[in-house]
Design an enzyme around this catalytic site. Structure first.
Site, PDB file in Angstrom:
ATOM      1  CG  HIS A  13      -1.957   1.077   1.280  1.00 33.67           C
ATOM      2  ND1 HIS A  13      -3.244   0.972   1.314  1.00 33.67           N
ATOM      3  CD2 HIS A  13      -1.768   2.545   1.246  1.00 33.67           C
ATOM      4  CE1 HIS A  13      -4.064   2.162   1.363  1.00 33.67           C
ATOM      5  NE2 HIS A  13      -2.830   3.114   1.138  1.00 33.67           N
ATOM      6  CG  HIS A  15      -0.760   7.079  -1.123  1.00 33.96           C
ATOM      7  ND1 HIS A  15      -2.197   7.260  -1.693  1.00 33.96           N
ATOM      8  CD2 HIS A  15      -1.072   6.384   0.078  1.00 33.96           C
ATOM      9  CE1 HIS A  15      -2.930   6.594  -0.850  1.00 33.96           C
ATOM     10  NE2 HIS A  15      -2.267   6.247   0.073  1.00 33.96           N
ATOM     11  NE  ARG A  17       0.967  12.026  -2.285  1.00 35.75           N
ATOM     12  CZ  ARG A  17      -0.140  11.724  -1.623  1.00 35.75           C
ATOM     13  NH1 ARG A  17      -1.177  10.737  -2.150  1.00 35.75           N
ATOM     14  NH2 ARG A  17      -0.185  11.895  -0.308  1.00 35.75           N
ATOM     15  CE  LYS A 111      -8.018   2.265  -0.640  1.00 39.24           C
ATOM     16  NZ  LYS A 111      -6.527   2.667  -0.221  1.00 39.24           N
ATOM     17  CG  HIS A 148      -9.605   4.762   3.528  1.00 37.87           C
ATOM     18  ND1 HIS A 148      -8.644   5.545   3.343  1.00 37.87           N
ATOM     19  CD2 HIS A 148     -10.560   4.970   4.464  1.00 37.87           C
ATOM     20  CE1 HIS A 148      -8.702   6.196   4.477  1.00 37.87           C
ATOM     21  NE2 HIS A 148      -9.802   6.129   4.973  1.00 37.87           N
ATOM     22  CG  HIS A 186      -5.253   2.541   5.847  1.00 44.04           C
ATOM     23  ND1 HIS A 186      -6.283   2.426   5.956  1.00 44.04           N
ATOM     24  CD2 HIS A 186      -4.983   3.170   4.724  1.00 44.04           C
ATOM     25  CE1 HIS A 186      -6.872   2.946   5.355  1.00 44.04           C
ATOM     26  NE2 HIS A 186      -6.310   3.439   4.381  1.00 44.04           N
ATOM     27  CG  ASP A 260      -1.556   4.695   3.782  1.00 45.47           C
ATOM     28  OD1 ASP A 260      -1.855   5.125   2.762  1.00 45.47           O
ATOM     29  OD2 ASP A 260      -2.632   5.300   4.610  1.00 45.47           O
ATOM     30  CB  ALA A 276      -4.966  12.486   6.502  1.00 45.36           C
TER      31      ALA A 276
END
Ligand code: DOR
Ligand code: ZN
Length: 358
Positions: A13, A15, A17, A111, A148, A186, A260, A276
């Site tokens: 998991h 990110h 960008r 997702k 999520h 998460h 995450d 966040a």
């Protein structure tokens, strides 16, 4: 000096960008992880296999160009980093697109984000049930759903949103689709641990370093620490401790590593209305090792970090190894984009006990 060598981990998991920020953070992942599952919450979100393949290509190009600059002598060691992709579930997702997902070697999952729950999630819809048509097809095509899991009902206390989502949305959904393979992402509460343990083998969970290493006092007591602020929020000590027991247990097959890691520029974190997301990639493994060591279960780190996730996604186990040593070290104060904008990690201000040697 204590050390441990494990099969090279994967981050299920992540990110990454895009553009400058991608360039600034990619090595933090490709340095320590062999594979990753990359989240689709760009703006606009990744909603088709074609978009996902193009994004994957941008990630691999960024990784190579960074390596040429900073590790020219050792490019091959880190250029083999393989990002797998996800699509952002939305009401326009067609049967044809799902078919393409099931046939794509690069896209591993779809997702679900509840609308407005986190960064770039205005695109999602609030009703989990409205996707039952899609879930039915995903179950047939054996496509993994990453969730999520937080209620977005504004009347629900923000600390109770994961538990409420389980009760109102997740539990009915897994009863209805027992063969759908689902990752509860998460997880942050004892409720989530119990829920996952009570489900069949198709329901598993990823766990971040921050939810294992910290409770909400570490975020809020005395001083506010914005670099430890993420969604779902850090919870009580009893929740943290339940997560630690679950991931370090000898028979754990249902819980695996997903950092995450979610980088934001410093101004978006140290702000009157901050984002966040914990940027954890560079120090995640050190924190996981610290947690497993403190629990006397370092020998189980490899299952969690390198085996359980690959087995769930039906992928081969990595051949490379990674060594961690127990040695005090100070993390970098910040990482930087080409334009000189800073990104601060979630361990800012701490001394770490573990370090990766590679
Ligand atoms: O804290 C978070 N940040 N949680 C998420 O689910 C998304 C992430 C982000 O993209 O910034
Ligand atoms: Zn995430």
């Amino acid at each position: 000096m204590k050390s441990i060598t494990i099969i090279k981990p994967d981050d299920w998991h992540l990110h990454l960008r895009d553009g400058d920020l991608l360039e600034a953070v990619i090595f933090s992942s490709s340095h320590h992880f062999q594979r990753a599952l990359v989240m689709p919450n760009l703006s606009p979100p990744i909603t088709t296999v074609k978009m996902a393949e193009e994004y994957k290509n941008r990630i691999c190009v960024a990784n190579r160009s960074v390596l040429e600059r900073i590790r020219p002598e050792n490019i091959n060691a880190f250029a083999s980093f393989n990002p797998y992709m996800t699509l952002y579930l939305n009401s326009e997702m067609s049967s044809q697109e799902l078919k393409r997902v099931s046939e794509s070697p690069d896209v591993l999952a779809v997702k679900f984000y509840p609308a407005g729950a986190t960064t770039n999630s205005t695109f999602g819809v609030s009703e989990f049930e409205s996707y039952y048509r899609v879930f039915e097809q995903m179950e047939k095509l054996d496509i993994v759903l990453c969730v999520h899991g937080e209620s977005i009902n504004p009347e629900i206390d923000v600390f109770d949103r994961e538990a409420r989502f389980i009760e109102e949305s997740f539990d009915p959904m897994t009863r209805r689709f027992p063969n759908l393979r689902v990752v509860f992402e998460h997880i942050s509460t004892a409720d989530a641990v119990n829920f996952v343990n009570d489900q069949n083998e198709n329901v598993v969970a990823s766990v971040t370093p921050q939810h294992l290493a910290y409770n909400r006092n570490n975020l809020l007591a005395g001083k506010l620490r914005p670099h430890k602020y993420c969604a779902p929020l850090l919870k009580k000590e009893a929740d943290r401790s339940s997560l630690v027991h679950a991931v370090t247990a000898d028979s754990n097959e249902k819980f695996f590593l997903g950092t995450d890691s979610a980088p934001h520029l410093i101004g978006e974190k140290e702000s009157s209305c901050g984002c966040a997301g914990c940027f954890s990639a560079p120090y995640a493994l050190a924190k996981y090792a610290e947690v497993f060591f403190a629990e006397g279960k370092l020998e189980n780190l490899e299952n969690f970090a390198s085996l359980n996730g690959a087995k769930f996604y039906g992928l081969p186990i990595n051949e490379e190894k990674l060594k961690l040593v127990q040695r005090n070290n100070i993390p970098k104060d910040f990482f930087m984009t080409e334009k000189g904008e800073k990104i601060v990690s979630f361990v800012h201000g701490e001394t770490l006990d573990w370090q990766i040697v590679n």
